[in-house]
Every structure is written in C-alpha cells, then in structure tokens.
Motif scaffolding. Structure first.
Motif, mmCIF file in Angstrom:
data_model
loop_
_atom_site.group_PDB
_atom_site.id
_atom_site.type_symbol
_atom_site.label_atom_id
_atom_site.label_comp_id
_atom_site.label_asym_id
_atom_site.label_seq_id
_atom_site.Cartn_x
_atom_site.Cartn_y
_atom_site.Cartn_z
ATOM 1 N N ASP A 166 0.230 -1.317 -0.173
ATOM 2 C CA ASP A 166 -0.089 -0.250 -0.421
ATOM 3 C C ASP A 166 0.745 1.075 -0.149
ATOM 4 O OD1 ASP A 166 -1.503 2.653 0.884
ATOM 5 O OD2 ASP A 166 -2.963 0.852 2.233
ATOM 6 N N PRO A 167 1.128 2.146 -1.112
ATOM 7 C CA PRO A 167 1.388 3.367 -0.982
ATOM 8 C C PRO A 167 1.794 4.224 0.601
ATOM 9 C CG PRO A 167 0.364 3.109 -3.534
ATOM 10 C CD PRO A 167 -0.093 2.197 -2.437
ATOM 11 N N ALA A 168 0.458 4.119 1.284
ATOM 12 C CA ALA A 168 0.143 4.461 2.328
ATOM 13 C C ALA A 168 1.344 4.105 3.723
ATOM 14 C CB ALA A 168 -1.461 4.897 2.797
ATOM 15 N N LYS A 169 1.691 2.902 3.607
ATOM 16 C CA LYS A 169 2.526 2.337 4.337
ATOM 17 C C LYS A 169 4.122 1.993 3.496
ATOM 18 C CE LYS A 169 -1.535 -0.048 6.342
ATOM 19 N NZ LYS A 169 -1.226 -1.355 6.784
ATOM 20 N N ASP A 170 4.462 2.498 2.187
ATOM 21 C CA ASP A 170 5.851 2.479 1.906
ATOM 22 C C ASP A 170 6.304 2.740 2.095
ATOM 23 O OD1 ASP A 170 8.070 1.941 -0.381
ATOM 24 O OD2 ASP A 170 6.598 2.734 -1.089
ATOM 25 N N VAL A 171 7.613 2.917 3.182
ATOM 26 C CA VAL A 171 8.280 3.974 4.067
ATOM 27 C C VAL A 171 9.939 3.603 3.699
ATOM 28 C CG1 VAL A 171 6.590 4.291 6.084
ATOM 29 C CG2 VAL A 171 7.828 2.042 5.905
ATOM 30 N N ASP A 172 9.435 3.041 2.768
ATOM 31 C CA ASP A 172 10.909 2.109 1.877
ATOM 32 C C ASP A 172 10.990 2.873 0.453
ATOM 33 O OD1 ASP A 172 13.557 1.501 2.175
ATOM 34 O OD2 ASP A 172 13.135 -0.425 1.240
ATOM 35 N N GLY A 173 9.975 3.666 0.306
ATOM 36 C CA GLY A 173 9.743 4.309 -0.866
ATOM 37 C C GLY A 173 10.322 3.538 -2.140
ATOM 38 N N VAL A 174 9.412 2.448 -2.249
ATOM 39 C CA VAL A 174 9.534 1.463 -3.473
ATOM 40 C C VAL A 174 8.667 1.235 -4.307
ATOM 41 C CG1 VAL A 174 11.612 -0.107 -1.888
ATOM 42 C CG2 VAL A 174 9.201 -0.524 -2.282
ATOM 43 N N THR A 175 7.596 1.767 -4.227
ATOM 44 C CA THR A 175 6.223 1.593 -5.634
ATOM 45 C C THR A 175 6.104 2.198 -5.994
ATOM 46 O OG1 THR A 175 4.825 3.033 -3.718
ATOM 47 C CG2 THR A 175 5.306 0.256 -3.088
ATOM 48 N N ARG A 176 5.675 2.159 -7.483
ATOM 49 C CA ARG A 176 5.432 3.160 -8.759
ATOM 50 C C ARG A 176 5.218 4.235 -8.089
ATOM 51 N NH1 ARG A 176 5.402 -0.544 -13.328
ATOM 52 N NH2 ARG A 176 5.580 -2.378 -13.171
ATOM 53 N N ASP A 177 4.357 4.439 -6.879
ATOM 54 C CA ASP A 177 3.706 5.300 -6.635
ATOM 55 C C ASP A 177 3.992 6.678 -5.920
ATOM 56 O OD1 ASP A 177 1.089 3.007 -6.376
ATOM 57 O OD2 ASP A 177 -0.003 4.610 -6.265
ATOM 58 N N SER A 178 5.323 5.762 -5.103
ATOM 59 C CA SER A 178 6.588 6.441 -4.629
ATOM 60 C C SER A 178 7.308 7.794 -5.469
ATOM 61 C CB SER A 178 6.762 5.325 -3.583
ATOM 62 O OG SER A 178 6.113 5.198 -2.681
ATOM 63 N N PHE A 179 8.172 6.174 -6.429
ATOM 64 C CA PHE A 179 8.651 7.051 -7.245
ATOM 65 C C PHE A 179 8.319 8.181 -8.409
ATOM 66 C CE2 PHE A 179 10.442 7.376 -11.746
ATOM 67 C CZ PHE A 179 11.717 7.071 -11.406
ATOM 68 N N ALA A 180 6.625 7.778 -8.686
ATOM 69 C CA ALA A 180 6.047 9.620 -9.681
ATOM 70 C C ALA A 180 6.011 10.600 -7.937
ATOM 71 C CB ALA A 180 4.388 8.739 -9.366
ATOM 72 N N ALA A 181 6.031 9.890 -7.246
ATOM 73 C CA ALA A 181 5.449 11.582 -5.756
ATOM 74 C C ALA A 181 6.691 12.077 -6.365
ATOM 75 C CB ALA A 181 5.907 10.563 -4.894
ATOM 76 N N MET A 182 7.962 10.794 -6.407
ATOM 77 C CA MET A 182 9.513 12.306 -6.223
ATOM 78 C C MET A 182 9.508 12.363 -7.995
ATOM 79 S SD MET A 182 11.507 9.095 -4.241
ATOM 80 C CE MET A 182 11.099 7.556 -5.047
ATOM 81 N N ALA A 183 9.136 12.063 -8.467
ATOM 82 C CA ALA A 183 9.310 12.616 -9.774
ATOM 83 C C ALA A 183 9.145 13.735 -10.208
ATOM 84 C CB ALA A 183 9.292 11.428 -10.751
ATOM 85 N N LEU A 184 7.422 14.059 -9.563
ATOM 86 C CA LEU A 184 6.593 15.171 -9.646
ATOM 87 C C LEU A 184 6.710 15.790 -8.532
ATOM 88 C CD1 LEU A 184 3.799 12.789 -11.175
ATOM 89 C CD2 LEU A 184 5.196 13.864 -12.454
ATOM 90 N N GLY A 185 7.068 15.873 -7.942
ATOM 91 C CA GLY A 185 7.303 16.415 -7.108
ATOM 92 C C GLY A 185 5.900 16.334 -5.438
ATOM 93 N N THR A 186 5.328 15.392 -5.503
ATOM 94 C CA THR A 186 3.684 15.184 -4.369
ATOM 95 C C THR A 186 4.091 14.715 -4.355
ATOM 96 O OG1 THR A 186 3.733 13.137 -5.753
ATOM 97 C CG2 THR A 186 2.455 15.414 -7.376
#
Length: 280
Positions: free
Chosen positions: A115-135
């Motif tokens: 679950d992206p809300a529990k992805d505290v290691d930042g490994v999901t596609r959602d987390s990568f998109a957030a880093m790339a888009l600054g969200t």
C-alpha cells in the motif's frame, strides 16, 4: 585539500533522538507504538543481517518491529498475497520488503503489492512517481537519507552539476529525481556510459551507487566536489576513499556515511506514516 567527513552516524544519532520523542508522543496519543513490518524472503545471510539491524534501530526509537520470514520457494503470487495482507492490516503502519528477493519472485510485483500509504522504504511505482513529480509521498530510503545528510551540512544543490552513477529503481533513479527537484543539473551514468571519468571530472556532486569497489578514482574528482559513496560490496565502497578525500570538499566514509542515514530515514517515514494514517 583534505575533505570533511559527512558523518552519517552522528547525523542519524541526532535524528533518532528526535524520532524517539515523536514515537513516544504517538504512543501517548494513540495507545500503541508505530509498527514496521519487515518481510524477508529466503535465507540470504546479508539480508538477515540488514533486517536485524533495522529491528534493533526500531527498538532504539520506540517503533515495534514485526518480522515476517517467507520461504525462498514461494511464488510471486504467494509473496504478493503476504504483502497485501500486511497492507490491509490496520495495525501495521509501514512495510519493508527486504531487497533482493529470490530469483523466482518478481520483485517489482512484490514491491507494488505494498500500500503506498505504508511504503516507508519508497519502492513502489507510486512513490517513484511522487519523487519525480514532487508530490506528497515517501522517498526511497537511501536517496532520502542522502538528501537529509546533505541538508545537515548545509550543502547547496541549486545550480550544481550532480553526477549519479547507477540507475537502479530504488537508488540511482530516485536519487536523480530528488536532486533535480532541488534545482541541480543531473547527469546519470551507468554500465554503458562511455568515458565515465570525463563525466565525473565535471561534477560538483558525485553520487556513486553501483556496488563496484574502487570504481571512482581520486584523480577523477573535481577539486572541491562533494562525494557521496552509496556503494557497498566486499566491505568496500564505490569510491577510492584515500585519493578522493584529498580532492573533495566533503566525502562520506564507508561504513558510517550513507548506511545509517538509510535506516534512519526508514524509521522517520514509519513514524510519519503512523501519524498520517491515524489522523486520516
């Protein structure tokens, strides 16, 4: 010139003192400790060591560590099912799937079962998109830890030329995205890059993250550059420390530089995830 050490152990110590206070406050507010579930697939000795280190760090700051050890022979579907069960468990705040998984498991599928809300290691596609888009989202733990280390020494990034050596989806690629978000000019280098030395020679900041001991030589380093060694193999880093430290302005030691920051960032994001979930 003799480089100043970027002391990840010391910065982590200060961060963990603050995290301990935050975890205690969370426990008072919600009647339980933040919970990090660590999933280990198989019996790789190094992975067992890393999981033990993370569990000890959790105990240090007041986070509950829940260990899930899965058989190496499990299928991708079975591993994903276990990860989804943790994602659906209301008493779990963060999930860490220890990398690497056995060859028979699709690591990307297993990561994306978190679950992206529990992805505290930042490994999901959602987390990568957030880093790339600054969200809003969680940063990959090692790149996020590197950014915190740079910030703790007030190292300016805007307008600087950063060379990231490595393009893994959980280290090199997100590292470049986080630097780009700080207005650095980013060059990615990798195993197919021609004339690697010429790229490094132009860099104000070098982040080496490939796990190839001694790959980056001191004579390549631009005088006054900042050098981050995020590689680790055979107890050595990617950078020839002795020669590089004579030219750099700042440099991370191996060990004691990036490693402690990775674990501390994981803990920091777990406490944040717990509070965000409890208040949503």
């Amino acid at each position: 010139m003799s480089a100043r050490l970027l002391n990840g152990r010391e910065v982590s110590r200060v961060m963990r003192e603050k995290l301990g206070t935050q975890a205690q406050q969370y426990s008072r507010d919600f009647g339980r400790r933040p919970v990090l579930a660590t999933v280990l697939v198989g019996d790789d000795p190094a992975s067992h060591t890393y999981v033990r280190m993370k569990a000890a760090a959790c105990t240090e700051v007041g986070i509950e560590s829940r260990r899930v050890h899965l058989d190496a022979g499990l299928s991708t579907n079975a591993v994903c099912a276990e990860v989804r069960a943790l994602s659906e468990d209301p008493n779990v705040d963060g999930i860490l799937l220890q990398h690497p998984v056995p060859p028979g498991v699709d690591e990307r599928a297993a990561f994306d079962a978190i679950d992206p809300a529990k992805d505290v290691d930042g490994v999901t596609r959602d987390s990568f998109a957030a880093m790339a888009l600054g969200t809003a989202g969680f940063e990959s733990a090692t790149p996020g830890g590197i950014m915190r280390l740079l910030d703790s020494y007030a190292i300016a990034l805007s307008g600087r030329h950063a060379v990231v050596i490595g393009r893994s989806p959980i280290l090199g690629r997100p590292m470049g995205m986080l630097l780009l978000a700080r207005d650095a000019t980013v060059t990615y280098c990798h195993s197919r890059t021609a004339d690697l030395s010429s790229h490094v020679e132009s860099a104000d900041l070098v982040v080496a993250a490939v796990g190839s001991p001694g790959l980056v030589r001191g004579e390549w380093i631009k005088p006054g550059a900042v050098v981050i060694d995020a590689g680790y193999a055979d107890d050595k880093g990617d950078v020839d420390f002795d020669s590089a430290s004579r030219k750099a302005s700042y440099i991370t030691p191996v060990p004691g530089g990036v490693g402690p920051m990775t674990i501390t960032t994981l803990l920091e994001q777990t406490v944040r995830a717990a509070r965000e979930r409890s208040m949503s």
